[in-house]
Design a protein around this motif. Structure first.
Motif, mmCIF file in Angstrom:
data_model
loop_
_atom_site.group_PDB
_atom_site.id
_atom_site.type_symbol
_atom_site.label_atom_id
_atom_site.label_comp_id
_atom_site.label_asym_id
_atom_site.label_seq_id
_atom_site.Cartn_x
_atom_site.Cartn_y
_atom_site.Cartn_z
ATOM 1 N N VAL A 38 -4.423 -3.183 -3.103
ATOM 2 C CA VAL A 38 -4.817 -2.159 -4.067
ATOM 3 C C VAL A 38 -3.674 -1.818 -5.020
ATOM 4 O O VAL A 38 -3.893 -1.609 -6.219
ATOM 5 C CB VAL A 38 -5.306 -0.887 -3.338
ATOM 6 C CG1 VAL A 38 -5.521 0.263 -4.322
ATOM 7 C CG2 VAL A 38 -6.600 -1.175 -2.578
ATOM 8 N N SER A 39 -2.461 -1.797 -4.531
ATOM 9 C CA SER A 39 -1.358 -1.285 -5.345
ATOM 10 C C SER A 39 -0.556 -2.359 -6.080
ATOM 11 O O SER A 39 0.409 -2.044 -6.763
ATOM 12 C CB SER A 39 -0.408 -0.471 -4.475
ATOM 13 O OG SER A 39 0.165 -1.280 -3.477
ATOM 14 N N GLY A 40 -0.921 -3.619 -5.963
ATOM 15 C CA GLY A 40 -0.173 -4.625 -6.713
ATOM 16 C C GLY A 40 -0.529 -6.035 -6.299
ATOM 17 O O GLY A 40 -1.257 -6.253 -5.335
ATOM 18 N N ALA B 133 5.369 1.242 1.803
ATOM 19 C CA ALA B 133 5.288 0.395 0.612
ATOM 20 C C ALA B 133 6.561 -0.415 0.440
ATOM 21 O O ALA B 133 6.534 -1.588 0.078
ATOM 22 C CB ALA B 133 5.029 1.265 -0.625
ATOM 23 N N LEU C 121 0.868 -1.167 0.000
ATOM 24 C CA LEU C 121 0.000 0.000 0.000
ATOM 25 C C LEU C 121 0.903 1.214 0.000
ATOM 26 O O LEU C 121 1.705 1.404 0.904
ATOM 27 C CB LEU C 121 -0.900 0.015 1.235
ATOM 28 C CG LEU C 121 -1.845 1.210 1.358
ATOM 29 C CD1 LEU C 121 -2.901 1.147 0.263
ATOM 30 C CD2 LEU C 121 -2.518 1.213 2.718
ATOM 31 N N ALA C 122 0.771 2.041 -1.021
ATOM 32 C CA ALA C 122 1.670 3.177 -1.166
ATOM 33 C C ALA C 122 1.555 4.097 0.042
ATOM 34 O O ALA C 122 0.471 4.402 0.524
ATOM 35 C CB ALA C 122 1.338 3.940 -2.443
#
Length: 225
Positions: free
Chosen positions: A68-70, A20, A5-6
């Motif tokens: 969410v980010s990958g 992240a 998560l960024a």
């Protein structure tokens, strides 16, 4: 395994998630990154499933936010569409662990091949499992059509024709269907292994393509040699 998560997002009251970079480092450490490790993780998960000790991993609110980010799946499972054989359940895996592709009878077409290739070539997944199963309706339809000459609806006929080369003519009745289920797994696995890009990875030891079969009665998965 968990995706990053960024930033230092907050989950709940005053509880900060890792950065992240830290999450990504943890992912790479935990994710099975060899064919043998990936297969071992699936075997362990199936053992939890059939002994009723499922852990339902990677389903928490934090996991959902991190995803969410990958994504960092460790195996591609090509399974049948049968509602009784969902790969994430029978292998006791969670969000982001598996990339699943499903078609009736595990039949290959360009979309299925492209989906598997994406997982292997773009995401670096080290294991592809072709997962057939007991009492497969697609295989049953293919065997019946071959024996009786029954004309199947157009798109179902396509599936049956792809399975037809695997029909085991040394058996009869239910035994023929059962033997063909296993033979079809071998056929699909061999077709995947012949794909040049996948074959190159397998030759380098970076990929394994494994055939397997799920038994509805015992809930066990066993490899098909």
């Amino acid at each position: 395994m968990r995706a990053a998560l960024a930033g230092g997002a907050v989950l709940g009251a005053g509880v900060a998630l890792p950065t992240a970079q830290a999450v990504a480092a943890g992912q790479e450490a935990a994710r099975p990154d060899t064919p043998a490790a990936a297969l071992r993780a699936l075997r362990q998960g199936n053992h939890r499933w059939y002994t009723r000790h499922q852990t339902h991993p990677h389903e928490s609110g934090g996991d959902r936010l991190l995803a969410v980010s990958g994504q960092h799946p460790f195996a591609v499972v090509l399974g049948c569409i049968d509602s009784r054989v969902p790969p994430e359940l029978v292998f006791d895996q969670g969000l982001g662990d598996l990339m699943t592709v499903r078609s009736a009878g595990c039949v290959l077409d360009e979309a299925v091949l492209g989906s598997i290739a994406y997982g292997v070539l773009e995401l670096g997944i080290p294991l592809v499992v072709v997962l057939g199963h007991q009492s497969c309706g697609a295989v049953t339809a293919a065997v019946r059509a071959a024996e009786t000459g029954e004309e199947l609806p157009a798109h179902i006929a396509y599936v049956a024709e792809q399975i037809r080369p695997a029909i085991d003519h040394t058996q009869t009745g239910r035994a023929r269907v059962d033997a063909t289920i296993t033979a079809n797994v071998r056929l699909v696995r061999s077709r995947l292994a012949a794909e040049p890009d996948l074959a190159a990875r397998a030759a380098a030891g970076r990929l394994a393509i494994v055939g397997a079969r799920y038994e509805l009665g015992s809930q066990r998965v066993h490899t098909v040699t």
